[in-house]
Design a protein around this motif. Structure first.
Motif, PDB file in Angstrom:
ATOM      1  N   GLY A  92     -48.202  32.500  55.458  1.00 37.54           N
ATOM      2  CA  GLY A  92     -47.102  31.926  54.692  1.00 37.54           C
ATOM      3  C   GLY A  92     -45.861  32.790  54.730  1.00 37.54           C
ATOM      4  O   GLY A  92     -44.735  32.298  54.863  1.00 37.54           O
ATOM      5  N   GLY A  93     -46.057  34.111  54.639  1.00 36.68           N
ATOM      6  CA  GLY A  93     -44.923  35.027  54.657  1.00 36.68           C
ATOM      7  C   GLY A  93     -44.230  35.081  56.002  1.00 36.68           C
ATOM      8  O   GLY A  93     -42.990  35.017  56.096  1.00 36.68           O
ATOM      9  N   VAL A  94     -45.011  35.209  57.076  1.00 33.46           N
ATOM     10  CA  VAL A  94     -44.435  35.267  58.423  1.00 33.46           C
ATOM     11  C   VAL A  94     -43.690  33.972  58.731  1.00 33.46           C
ATOM     12  O   VAL A  94     -42.571  33.980  59.268  1.00 33.46           O
ATOM     13  CB  VAL A  94     -45.533  35.532  59.469  1.00 33.46           C
ATOM     14  CG1 VAL A  94     -44.984  35.355  60.883  1.00 33.46           C
ATOM     15  CG2 VAL A  94     -46.099  36.937  59.302  1.00 33.46           C
ATOM     16  N   SER A  95     -44.309  32.848  58.386  1.00 32.64           N
ATOM     17  CA  SER A  95     -43.669  31.565  58.669  1.00 32.64           C
ATOM     18  C   SER A  95     -42.378  31.399  57.882  1.00 32.64           C
ATOM     19  O   SER A  95     -41.392  30.852  58.404  1.00 32.64           O
ATOM     20  CB  SER A  95     -44.630  30.419  58.353  1.00 32.64           C
ATOM     21  OG  SER A  95     -45.003  30.423  56.989  1.00 32.64           O
ATOM     22  N   ALA A  96     -42.346  31.870  56.641  1.00 32.79           N
ATOM     23  CA  ALA A  96     -41.126  31.757  55.841  1.00 32.79           C
ATOM     24  C   ALA A  96     -39.981  32.530  56.484  1.00 32.79           C
ATOM     25  O   ALA A  96     -38.836  32.053  56.538  1.00 32.79           O
ATOM     26  CB  ALA A  96     -41.378  32.267  54.426  1.00 32.79           C
ATOM     27  N   ALA A  97     -40.286  33.738  56.981  1.00 36.07           N
ATOM     28  CA  ALA A  97     -39.250  34.546  57.630  1.00 36.07           C
ATOM     29  C   ALA A  97     -38.764  33.879  58.918  1.00 36.07           C
ATOM     30  O   ALA A  97     -37.552  33.781  59.172  1.00 36.07           O
ATOM     31  CB  ALA A  97     -39.779  35.942  57.913  1.00 36.07           C
ATOM     32  N   LEU A  98     -39.706  33.424  59.744  1.00 31.21           N
ATOM     33  CA  LEU A  98     -39.326  32.788  61.010  1.00 31.21           C
ATOM     34  C   LEU A  98     -38.553  31.490  60.781  1.00 31.21           C
ATOM     35  O   LEU A  98     -37.544  31.222  61.452  1.00 31.21           O
ATOM     36  CB  LEU A  98     -40.583  32.511  61.839  1.00 31.21           C
ATOM     37  CG  LEU A  98     -41.344  33.733  62.360  1.00 31.21           C
ATOM     38  CD1 LEU A  98     -42.608  33.300  63.086  1.00 31.21           C
ATOM     39  CD2 LEU A  98     -40.458  34.567  63.295  1.00 31.21           C
ATOM     40  N   LEU A  99     -39.024  30.693  59.828  1.00 26.07           N
ATOM     41  CA  LEU A  99     -38.346  29.425  59.550  1.00 26.07           C
ATOM     42  C   LEU A  99     -36.977  29.650  58.921  1.00 26.07           C
ATOM     43  O   LEU A  99     -36.044  28.866  59.144  1.00 26.07           O
ATOM     44  CB  LEU A  99     -39.215  28.557  58.642  1.00 26.07           C
ATOM     45  CG  LEU A  99     -40.532  28.065  59.244  1.00 26.07           C
ATOM     46  CD1 LEU A  99     -41.348  27.293  58.211  1.00 26.07           C
ATOM     47  CD2 LEU A  99     -40.285  27.207  60.481  1.00 26.07           C
ATOM     48  N   GLY A 100     -36.843  30.721  58.140  1.00 28.11           N
ATOM     49  CA  GLY A 100     -35.536  31.045  57.577  1.00 28.11           C
ATOM     50  C   GLY A 100     -34.530  31.398  58.661  1.00 28.11           C
ATOM     51  O   GLY A 100     -33.377  30.949  58.640  1.00 28.11           O
ATOM     52  N   GLU A 101     -34.963  32.214  59.621  1.00 28.03           N
ATOM     53  CA  GLU A 101     -34.087  32.554  60.751  1.00 28.03           C
ATOM     54  C   GLU A 101     -33.731  31.291  61.533  1.00 28.03           C
ATOM     55  O   GLU A 101     -32.579  31.090  61.940  1.00 28.03           O
ATOM     56  CB  GLU A 101     -34.786  33.567  61.666  1.00 28.03           C
ATOM     57  CG  GLU A 101     -35.020  34.936  61.046  1.00 28.03           C
ATOM     58  CD  GLU A 101     -33.760  35.805  61.032  1.00 28.03           C
ATOM     59  OE1 GLU A 101     -32.727  35.353  61.579  1.00 28.03           O
ATOM     60  OE2 GLU A 101     -33.815  36.910  60.461  1.00 28.03           O
ATOM     61  N   LEU A 102     -34.734  30.444  61.763  1.00 31.05           N
ATOM     62  CA  LEU A 102     -34.507  29.203  62.516  1.00 31.05           C
ATOM     63  C   LEU A 102     -33.543  28.282  61.775  1.00 31.05           C
ATOM     64  O   LEU A 102     -32.661  27.657  62.391  1.00 31.05           O
ATOM     65  CB  LEU A 102     -35.840  28.501  62.746  1.00 31.05           C
ATOM     66  CG  LEU A 102     -35.825  27.255  63.629  1.00 31.05           C
ATOM     67  CD1 LEU A 102     -35.410  27.616  65.050  1.00 31.05           C
ATOM     68  CD2 LEU A 102     -37.207  26.587  63.644  1.00 31.05           C
ATOM     69  N   ALA A 103     -33.691  28.207  60.443  1.00 33.12           N
ATOM     70  CA  ALA A 103     -32.801  27.349  59.650  1.00 33.12           C
ATOM     71  C   ALA A 103     -31.356  27.833  59.705  1.00 33.12           C
ATOM     72  O   ALA A 103     -30.420  27.017  59.759  1.00 33.12           O
ATOM     73  CB  ALA A 103     -33.276  27.304  58.202  1.00 33.12           C
ATOM     74  N   ASP A 104     -31.149  29.153  59.713  1.00 32.98           N
ATOM     75  CA  ASP A 104     -29.792  29.697  59.804  1.00 32.98           C
ATOM     76  C   ASP A 104     -29.134  29.352  61.138  1.00 32.98           C
ATOM     77  O   ASP A 104     -27.921  29.138  61.217  1.00 32.98           O
ATOM     78  CB  ASP A 104     -29.815  31.215  59.620  1.00 32.98           C
ATOM     79  CG  ASP A 104     -29.856  31.632  58.156  1.00 32.98           C
ATOM     80  OD1 ASP A 104     -29.506  30.808  57.290  1.00 32.98           O
ATOM     81  OD2 ASP A 104     -30.249  32.781  57.876  1.00 32.98           O
TER      82      ASP A 104
END
Length: 403
Positions: free
Chosen positions: A359-371
């Motif tokens: 959950g943590g890794v995905s949140a970081a990766l998805l946050g970068e992707l969303a930006d």
């Protein structure tokens, strides 16, 4: 049932289900996960107050979840050999301190400290409370994990509503009231901790080989564990897109206010809780492998439709997805316990740790992707994750366990 100081004694640990112990650990999990969910639920507030980017929120989630992921296996392994009476109460106390720091934080650095403290507390509470619920449920392991997890998931679901009703209106400092309420459960955790320690020591001394499995070859066990990890990846990577960014997705695509987006998030998380409650008993009844396949793969058609749905159908589909995909997790945990007997604490610590870590890794990766690509693109990409459920067809077939 013989009771001492409000807690069942160890004399009938294997004669039935200890509902008092299940009730205490379920309530503790409920309160703990309300507190944990508030960190994510107030992201819209923190984003405005501290001018955070999606990437910064993603990294905050990663730090929180990875701390939990790394500590939970260590706690599980240690308490298998050295059960501690006060560990569950101590874990909740650390989480409460983290809530206080979060309520008074004035910088991004303090937000990180709060996230780490909250994660440390949850890391101590989770594997021990899960093990206690397992001991209290006798042979009904699917039931044990469903009851334990549903407490936490209902807490996670309620968090956004509380954030919308209280924190959005009264500000960041109002978080402190949730910490004060959590103090009330600590005396019950001390009693449940005493029962847990006595029961675990008694089981270790008298019945060290109580857990039996089907005697699978080592390679089959390794393949089974790998597939279970892959299922955890698929489930929690997708769910992380909701817990961290669903409100922003709704606000960006449908231009709805924060409070309304939190209601949609609650509906999704409540469906997750119901799915977990149903998943364990269903896995006990129709078979763990069958349930895992149906749960992960069954969510696929709905996740693929979600990015193209209207606001109304987005709400409907999110509830269906939340329920369907979440049925698998208690069964995944029970399956892992059957693959690796006599190491319940370690298995629970590792599996819960992996869940939080994913959950943590995905949140970081998805946050970068969303930006970089936009929040709407994130949901189009994540819609393909349930296809990984095809690998569940290769899980080994277990004989009926005597756990």
């Amino acid at each position: 049932m013989k009771v001492v100081d409000g807690v069942p004694t160890v004399s009938n640990t294997h004669k039935g289900i200890h509902f008092q112990i299940l009730g205490v650990v379920c309530t503790a999990h409920f309160i703990n996960d309300i507190l944990q969910s508030l960190l994510l639920a107030i992201y819209p507030v923190l984003k405005g107050t501290f001018h955070l980017s999606f990437a910064q929120m993603g990294w905050l989630t990663l730090i929180h979840q990875m701390t939990t992921s790394l500590l939970q296996p260590l706690v599980g392994i240690y308490t298998d050999k050295h059960p501690k009476q006060y560990a569950m109460a101590f874990g909740l106390a650390i989480t409460i301190i983290g809530i206080y720091v979060l309520s008074t934080a004035t910088s991004y650095g303090l937000l990180i400290i709060a996230a780490v403290l909250m994660a440390m507390g949850s890391s101590i509470l989770h594997p021990i409370a899960a093990h206690a619920s397992s001991l209290a449920s006798g042979k009904r392991q699917g039931l044990a994990h469903s009851v334990f997890q549903v407490g936490g998931n209902i807490g996670t679901a309620i968090g956004p509503l509380l954030a919308a009703a209280i924190i959005v209106s009264h500000g960041q400092f109002s978080l402190i009231w949730f910490g004060l309420i959590a103090v009330l459960i600590i005396p019950l955790l001390l009693k449940a901790g005493s029962w847990y320690k006595e029961t675990l020591l008694l089981n270790t001394a008298k019945t060290p080989d109580i857990n039996k499995v089907s005697g699978l070859p080592k390679r089959s066990v390794q393949i089974g564990l790998f597939i279970l990890v892959l299922m955890i990846f698929s489930k929690f990577f997708y769910i992380s897109s909701f817990t961290s960014y669903y409100t922003f997705y709704l606000m960006a695509k449908f231009q709805i206010p924060v409070a309304l987006s939190q209601v949609y998030l609650f509906a999704f998380l409540f469906a997750v809780a119901i799915g977990i409650l149903c998943g364990g008993p269903l896995g006990d009844k129709i078979g763990r492998k069958n349930l895992i396949c149906l749960s992960i793969l069954g969510a696929g058609p709905f996740t693929l439709m979600l990015p193209y749905a209207s606001l109304f159908w987005t709400g409907i589909l999110s509830v269906i997805i939340g329920f369907t995909i979440s049925c698998a997790f208690p069964t995944i945990i029970a399956f892992a316990q059957e693959l690796i007997p006599n190491k319940t604490g370690a298995v629970l610590g590792v599996m819960y740790g992996l869940a939080f870590g994913m959950g943590g890794v995905s949140a970081a990766l998805l946050g970068e992707l969303a930006d970089h690509c936009g929040i709407i693109y994130v949901y189009s990409l994540c819609s393909f994750l349930p296809i990984l459920g095809l690998f569940a067809l290769r899980l080994p077939n277990l004989k009926k366990s005597t756990i």
